[in-house]
Design a protein around this motif. Structure first.
Motif, PDB file in Angstrom:
ATOM      1  N   ASP A   1      12.046   1.333 -13.760  1.00 55.40           N
ATOM      2  CA  ASP A   1      13.122   0.705 -14.264  1.00 55.40           C
ATOM      3  C   ASP A   1      14.294   0.988 -13.712  1.00 55.40           C
ATOM      4  O   ASP A   1      14.592   2.480 -13.521  1.00 55.40           O
ATOM      5  N   GLN A   2      14.817   0.137 -13.736  1.00 57.51           N
ATOM      6  CA  GLN A   2      16.697   0.503 -13.611  1.00 57.51           C
ATOM      7  C   GLN A   2      17.523   1.302 -15.015  1.00 57.51           C
ATOM      8  O   GLN A   2      18.734   2.700 -14.475  1.00 57.51           O
ATOM      9  N   GLY A   3      16.709   2.328 -15.771  1.00 59.44           N
ATOM     10  CA  GLY A   3      17.251   3.435 -16.162  1.00 59.44           C
ATOM     11  C   GLY A   3      15.791   4.243 -15.855  1.00 59.44           C
ATOM     12  O   GLY A   3      16.131   5.541 -17.014  1.00 59.44           O
ATOM     13  N   GLY A   4      14.759   4.197 -15.257  1.00 54.68           N
ATOM     14  CA  GLY A   4      14.478   5.592 -15.297  1.00 54.68           C
ATOM     15  C   GLY A   4      12.745   5.809 -15.935  1.00 54.68           C
ATOM     16  O   GLY A   4      13.007   6.638 -15.909  1.00 54.68           O
ATOM     17  N   ARG A   5      12.907   5.105 -16.431  1.00 55.53           N
ATOM     18  CA  ARG A   5      11.424   4.530 -17.031  1.00 55.53           C
ATOM     19  C   ARG A   5      10.374   3.494 -16.769  1.00 55.53           C
ATOM     20  O   ARG A   5      10.737   2.472 -16.070  1.00 55.53           O
ATOM     21  N   GLU A   6       9.112   4.220 -16.706  1.00 51.72           N
ATOM     22  CA  GLU A   6       7.901   3.723 -16.235  1.00 51.72           C
ATOM     23  C   GLU A   6       8.561   1.483 -16.274  1.00 51.72           C
ATOM     24  O   GLU A   6       8.922   1.493 -18.390  1.00 51.72           O
ATOM     25  N   MET A   7       7.682   0.822 -15.989  1.00 49.17           N
ATOM     26  CA  MET A   7       8.244  -0.676 -16.306  1.00 49.17           C
ATOM     27  C   MET A   7       6.316  -0.583 -17.285  1.00 49.17           C
ATOM     28  O   MET A   7       5.438  -0.928 -16.754  1.00 49.17           O
ATOM     29  N   GLY A   8       6.362  -1.031 -18.363  1.00 57.54           N
ATOM     30  CA  GLY A   8       5.259  -1.435 -19.538  1.00 57.54           C
ATOM     31  C   GLY A   8       4.282  -2.351 -18.191  1.00 57.54           C
ATOM     32  O   GLY A   8       2.961  -2.930 -18.622  1.00 57.54           O
ATOM     33  N   GLY A   9       5.312  -3.252 -18.017  1.00 55.86           N
ATOM     34  CA  GLY A   9       4.301  -5.146 -17.773  1.00 55.86           C
ATOM     35  C   GLY A   9       4.191  -4.295 -16.243  1.00 55.86           C
ATOM     36  O   GLY A   9       2.966  -5.693 -15.494  1.00 55.86           O
ATOM     37  N   CYS A  10       4.377  -3.876 -15.407  1.00 57.71           N
ATOM     38  CA  CYS A  10       4.212  -4.390 -14.162  1.00 57.71           C
ATOM     39  C   CYS A  10       4.079  -2.040 -13.084  1.00 57.71           C
ATOM     40  O   CYS A  10       4.451  -1.447 -13.793  1.00 57.71           O
ATOM     41  N   CYS A  11       2.892  -2.668 -11.729  1.00 54.63           N
ATOM     42  CA  CYS A  11       3.106  -1.992 -10.893  1.00 54.63           C
ATOM     43  C   CYS A  11       3.157  -0.527 -10.869  1.00 54.63           C
ATOM     44  O   CYS A  11       3.996   0.454 -10.360  1.00 54.63           O
ATOM     45  N   VAL A  12       2.025   0.108 -11.741  1.00 51.90           N
ATOM     46  CA  VAL A  12       0.365   0.968 -11.318  1.00 51.90           C
ATOM     47  C   VAL A  12       0.014   0.997 -10.077  1.00 51.90           C
ATOM     48  O   VAL A  12      -0.455  -0.351  -9.595  1.00 51.90           O
ATOM     49  N   SER A  13       0.311   2.016  -9.147  1.00 57.76           N
ATOM     50  CA  SER A  13      -0.481   1.616  -7.884  1.00 57.76           C
ATOM     51  C   SER A  13      -1.301   2.864  -7.371  1.00 57.76           C
ATOM     52  O   SER A  13      -1.636   3.761  -8.411  1.00 57.76           O
TER      53      SER A  13
ATOM     54  N   ARG B   1       0.870  -1.289   0.336  1.00 64.47           N
ATOM     55  CA  ARG B   1      -0.334  -0.085   0.036  1.00 64.47           C
ATOM     56  C   ARG B   1       0.847   1.232   0.144  1.00 64.47           C
ATOM     57  O   ARG B   1      -0.129   2.585  -0.336  1.00 64.47           O
ATOM     58  N   GLN B   2       1.953   0.907  -0.040  1.00 58.96           N
ATOM     59  CA  GLN B   2       2.567   2.565  -0.194  1.00 58.96           C
ATOM     60  C   GLN B   2       4.152   2.176  -0.637  1.00 58.96           C
ATOM     61  O   GLN B   2       5.412   2.546  -0.259  1.00 58.96           O
ATOM     62  N   MET B   3       4.344   1.205  -2.561  1.00 63.31           N
ATOM     63  CA  MET B   3       5.379   1.177  -2.557  1.00 63.31           C
ATOM     64  C   MET B   3       5.578   2.320  -3.233  1.00 63.31           C
ATOM     65  O   MET B   3       6.811   2.077  -3.925  1.00 63.31           O
ATOM     66  N   GLU B   4       5.391   4.054  -3.979  1.00 64.37           N
ATOM     67  CA  GLU B   4       6.312   4.130  -4.427  1.00 64.37           C
ATOM     68  C   GLU B   4       6.985   4.873  -2.795  1.00 64.37           C
ATOM     69  O   GLU B   4       7.717   5.915  -3.533  1.00 64.37           O
ATOM     70  N   THR B   5       7.075   4.907  -1.680  1.00 66.99           N
ATOM     71  CA  THR B   5       8.271   4.619  -1.346  1.00 66.99           C
ATOM     72  C   THR B   5       9.154   3.494  -0.642  1.00 66.99           C
ATOM     73  O   THR B   5      10.055   3.911   0.181  1.00 66.99           O
ATOM     74  N   VAL B   6       8.659   2.122  -1.313  1.00 63.09           N
ATOM     75  CA  VAL B   6      10.178   1.538  -1.741  1.00 63.09           C
ATOM     76  C   VAL B   6      10.962   1.266  -2.468  1.00 63.09           C
ATOM     77  O   VAL B   6      11.629   1.355  -2.648  1.00 63.09           O
ATOM     78  N   MET B   7      10.419   2.006  -3.915  1.00 69.82           N
ATOM     79  CA  MET B   7      11.197   2.269  -4.877  1.00 69.82           C
ATOM     80  C   MET B   7      10.709   3.444  -6.178  1.00 69.82           C
ATOM     81  O   MET B   7       9.322   3.963  -5.654  1.00 69.82           O
ATOM     82  N   PRO B   8      11.354   3.564  -6.822  1.00 67.97           N
ATOM     83  CA  PRO B   8      11.229   5.075  -7.722  1.00 67.97           C
ATOM     84  C   PRO B   8      10.256   4.816  -8.410  1.00 67.97           C
ATOM     85  O   PRO B   8      10.027   3.825  -9.015  1.00 67.97           O
ATOM     86  N   HIS B   9       9.007   6.450  -7.984  1.00 75.65           N
ATOM     87  CA  HIS B   9       7.945   6.186  -9.420  1.00 75.65           C
ATOM     88  C   HIS B   9       7.965   7.420  -9.913  1.00 75.65           C
ATOM     89  O   HIS B   9       8.153   8.513  -9.192  1.00 75.65           O
ATOM     90  N   ALA B  10       6.839   7.305 -11.061  1.00 74.14           N
ATOM     91  CA  ALA B  10       6.630   9.068 -11.759  1.00 74.14           C
ATOM     92  C   ALA B  10       5.046   8.832 -11.373  1.00 74.14           C
ATOM     93  O   ALA B  10       4.533   7.743 -10.911  1.00 74.14           O
ATOM     94  N   THR B  11       4.776  10.366 -11.205  1.00 75.74           N
ATOM     95  CA  THR B  11       3.329  10.184 -10.477  1.00 75.74           C
ATOM     96  C   THR B  11       2.413  10.804 -11.786  1.00 75.74           C
ATOM     97  O   THR B  11       2.337  10.877 -12.431  1.00 75.74           O
ATOM     98  N   VAL B  12       1.060   9.539 -12.179  1.00 77.70           N
ATOM     99  CA  VAL B  12       0.642   9.698 -13.491  1.00 77.70           C
ATOM    100  C   VAL B  12      -0.919  10.550 -12.011  1.00 77.70           C
ATOM    101  O   VAL B  12      -1.664  10.261 -11.396  1.00 77.70           O
TER     102      VAL B  12
END
Length: 387
Positions: A261-273, A48-59
């Motif tokens: 991901d490791q390149g700073g790009r959104e992961m197309g297959g995973c992990c929108v919260s 419930r707080q993955m955006e604090t665990v790994m880098p995320h972009a805001t939608v």
């Protein structure tokens, strides 16, 4: 029904950047297998707080008024036993645009976000549809190398956008989550080099295993590649596109977050919260044929193709569409590991959303229990139709 391969749509996408668990809270250190070994309490808290665990972009949800989800006639079903047994954080049942059941667990409420894992694939698929409508992608029959020229000269030569979208490229890929030498265990460890997309770099080295269009093979890497293709074609990051095309137009209650991901790009297959109700609004978008804010955001025939069988998966009565799991009876779904679900039943006008923290990422007992819960919901809906 076997889901050990199919439900784990983004296991490494979620774990390669995830954090090992300490006694109090996950921390953003690198450990590719971390999520599999989190203690249950840490998993329930982190989801419930993955955006604090790994880098995320805001939608961003923008300024669009929230789409109301009126309360309809409650169904006679108490989900408490199922929720307790399967570690369910949220149950939402919508029929004909009205909420007929909404329940929260594991300490979350309607304001909390929850990670989707592979449910994100269906969002990425829809962004392909919006790119077709915008003209950024000319045709599903275009070669993927037209948009990702760095793939030229390898296994993706001659592969079309359609074949990438349906995971029928024929490119070799090993999705064994328990093999540390498998592709899914290694591709997010590809170093990020200046001017390169590490996902494209890794996928471009993979050889051909079958002729394009002749064999379905589940590949998390290919969904990330779909995301790279969209971003390259549109010239915008996926989080911005998701905001502009869907999130700011669907009447969402809250911003969402998309893992990088490791390149700073959104992961197309995973992990929108996102929140439980906003995941329900994604189900409504699909059920309503892509109409948002008075306009269909995809080509007229997009969902007619996306949510029906485009490839055989080997499970009788089931198939794979454009990053949606399909059934021959017309039901379709987005699934993610640890029990994430958006299930759409067009005949009943019914959407079931489940947010969960199963004790294991995948497993037949959990899938069987979920199917039994679906039957209970259907029976309750059929017994008491809305006025």
């Amino acid at each position: 029904m076997t889901r050990l391969r199919t439900l784990a749509a983004a296991l490494l996408l979620s774990v390669a950047l995830a954090a090992p668990v300490c006694a109090q809270q996950p921390t953003p250190e690198s450990n590719p297998a971390a999520v599999l070994f989190w203690a249950p309490a840490d998993r329930e808290r982190a989801f419930r707080q993955m955006e604090t665990v790994m880098p995320h972009a805001t939608v961003s949800r923008g300024e669009t008024p929230v789409r109301a989800l009126p309360v309809g006639e409650p169904i006679a079903l108490d989900p408490s036993a199922y929720m307790a047994a399967e570690k369910v954080a949220g149950v939402l049942v919508i029929q004909d645009g009205r909420i007929r059941l909404e329940r929260y667990g594991l300490g979350i409420d309607e304001r909390d976000h929850w990670v989707s894992f592979s449910m994100t694939k269906s969002l990425t698929s829809t962004l392909v549809g919006t790119a077709l409508k915008s003209g950024a992608i000319g045709s599903l029959e275009d070669p993927v190398t037209l948009y990702l020229p760095a793939l030229a000269g390898g296994g993706y030569d001659g592969v079309t956008v359609r074949q990438l979208l349906t995971m029928t490229s024929g490119v070799r890929w090993n999705e064994d989550y328990f093999d540390p030498t498998s592709d899914v265990a290694r591709f997010l460890q590809e170093p990020a080099r200046p001017g390169e997309d590490p996902v494209v770099t890794y996928m471009g080295r993979l050889p051909r295993a079958a002729e394009p269009g002749t064999r379905w093979n589940y590949s998390t890497g290919e969904t990330n590649l779909v995301g790279s293709l969209i971003a390259a074609a549109e010239g915008k990051p996926l989080a911005q596109l998701l905001s502009e095309r869907i999130w700011s137009r669907a009447g969402m209650e809250a911003d969402a977050y998309w893992a990088l991901d490791q390149g700073g790009r959104e992961m197309g297959g995973c992990c929108v919260s996102a929140t439980l109700r906003d995941w329900g609004r994604i189900g409504l978008m699909a059920l309503e044929d892509g109409w948002l804010d008075g306009e269909r955001i995809v080509p007229d025939d997009w969902f007619a193709q996306a949510v029906v069988k485009q490839a055989e998966t080997g499970d009788p009565g089931e198939g794979y569409g454009f990053q949606w799991w399909t059934k021959d009876d017309g039901i379709y779904a987005a699934y993610g590991i640890f029990g994430q679900t958006i299930r759409v039943d067009p005949e009943r006008g019914l959407i079931i959303v489940l947010l969960s923290a199963w004790p294991r990422a995948v497993g037949q007992p959990h899938s069987t229990a979920r199917e039994a819960f679906f039957r209970q919901v259907e029976a309750a809906v059929d017994a008491a139709p809305q006025p």
